[in-house]
Design an enzyme around this catalytic site. Structure first.
Site, PDB file in Angstrom:
ATOM      1  N   LYS A 157       1.001  -1.003  -0.066  1.00 39.98           N
ATOM      2  CA  LYS A 157       0.053   0.000   0.043  1.00 39.98           C
ATOM      3  C   LYS A 157       1.059   1.346  -0.009  1.00 39.98           C
ATOM      4  CE  LYS A 157      -3.925  -2.431   2.249  1.00 39.98           C
ATOM      5  NZ  LYS A 157      -4.531  -2.626   3.464  1.00 39.98           N
ATOM      6  N   GLN A 209      -4.891  -1.583   9.705  1.00 38.20           N
ATOM      7  CA  GLN A 209      -4.636  -2.947   9.026  1.00 38.20           C
ATOM      8  C   GLN A 209      -5.205  -3.998   9.700  1.00 38.20           C
ATOM      9  OE1 GLN A 209      -3.329  -3.388   5.764  1.00 38.20           O
ATOM     10  NE2 GLN A 209      -4.090  -5.322   6.162  1.00 38.20           N
ATOM     11  N   ASP A 221     -10.722   2.521   3.818  1.00 35.82           N
ATOM     12  CA  ASP A 221     -11.309   1.313   3.758  1.00 35.82           C
ATOM     13  C   ASP A 221     -12.739   0.957   3.429  1.00 35.82           C
ATOM     14  OD1 ASP A 221      -8.979  -0.470   4.089  1.00 35.82           O
ATOM     15  OD2 ASP A 221      -8.461  -0.543   6.153  1.00 35.82           O
TER      16      ASP A 221
END
Length: 332
Positions: free
Chosen positions: A75, A119, A142
């Site tokens: 990422k 995460q 997200d």
């Protein structure tokens, strides 16, 4: 059969050449992701040239899970590639939920942070839903905050979860038709299976256009024979159950599009080493399908690319929600 595609008629990829009529077109998620990153890079350049601050992504990584560290590295590398600045905040696995919430609130109020993600998975002593709802919806790249999930379900503009959005873009950019088609989504997780089903079945005329497909969702309690009955008539199959070889050639109809979201680590019987496989028997299914995504190299790169798109969206403050409504939704 879905043998034509707006994207693949213009590509020079060898992956899509010399395919026999019986063999599926292998969709390169890496090439599609590269295309999306180029779009994102141009968007960032235009934004910065207009006098705005460069978009910034903050990633909180808890613990030492090797897979999580690998995902986060991908990422941040992708962010650098498109011109987004980023930081990874490492925390030990014994961090308390309260300490993690304090860190999130600090980043929520930091005007230099545009996109924020924690995460997953998190250690067992931390409630993931509490953490997802703590991230400000306007920074929630997200797409896991309850406000963003709710807006998605109501066909409103929002931060879409990156993996489902990646699946949507694969289908759309490959030219696979969805209107009136039968779709099976194998897997009902709130972060992947459910959002994919929402994107594919909702109304294409709404603010956040959907695919107008007829969608069936299967899960762990769906008998295999019942699943087979659904997949045999499906025009599109999205496998997102986390079960290796769940979808085999005898379960699909000729020419179906098969999107493999699964990421499973299995031991290679020859080498004894671990390797990545999806939920689909790739070699068997490719002989019968019209389109198929590989693992790795299919949905994975698209997930990261869509995350970059969400970060740019966050930087532009496209989504502005009244703070009081956000607090009420998160607390409910």
């Amino acid at each position: 059969m879905f043998k034509t595609s707006n994207y693949f008629t213009t590509t020079n990829s060898k992956e899509h050449e010399n395919c026999s009529p019986q063999e599926a077109v292998v969709i390169s998620g890496r090439k599609l992701a590269r295309q999306i990153r180029e779009e994102a890079r141009a968007d960032v350049d235009k934004w910065v040239l207009a006098g705005h601050r460069r978009p910034h992504l903050s990633v909180i990584l808890v613990g030492d899970n090797p897979a999580s560290h690998s995902y986060v590295l991908n990422k941040t590398r992708s962010a650098a590639d498109v011109g987004i600045s980023s930081e990874t905040i490492l925390k030990h696995s014994d961090i308390s939920e309260e300490e993690l919430l304090d860190l999130i609130y600090k980043l929520n109020t930091d005007h230099r942070v545009d996109g924020l993600l924690v995460q997953l998975p998190l250690p067992d002593h931390i409630d993931e839903r509490t953490i997802c709802n703590a991230v400000s919806p306007t920074k929630d790249v997200d797409g896991f905050h309850v406000v963003n999930v709710g807006r998605m379900c109501l066909d409103q503009s929002t931060m879409l979860p990156a993996t489902p959005w990646g699946v949507w873009e694969i289908i759309k950019r490959t030219g696979i038709p969805t209107l009136g088609k039968n779709v099976v989504v194998a897997g009902r997780s709130k972060n992947v299976g459910m959002p994919i089903a929402m994107l594919l079945h909702t109304d294409g005329r709404h603010e956040r256009p959907g695919g107008d497909a007829t969608v069936t969702i299967s899960h762990r309690y769906t008998p295999k024979e019942q699943l087979r009955q659904h997949t045999k008539i499906a025009d599109i199959i999205v496998a997102a159950a986390g079960i290796p070889n769940l979808i085999t050639a005898d379960m699909i109809k000729e020419g179906a599009a098969v999107i493999d979201v699964g990421i499973n680590r299995v031991q290679d019987p020859v080498t004894g080493k671990n390797r990545l496989v999806g939920d689909v028997d790739f070699e068997g299914v490719r002989q019968k399908a019209g389109f198929i995504t590989p693992v790795p190299g299919g949905v994975g790169p698209m997930t990261v690319a869509m995350l970059m798109k969400n970060t740019i969206k966050a930087a532009k403050n496209v989504l502005l929600y009244p703070p009081e409504r956000i607090r009420m939704a998160a607390a409910s």
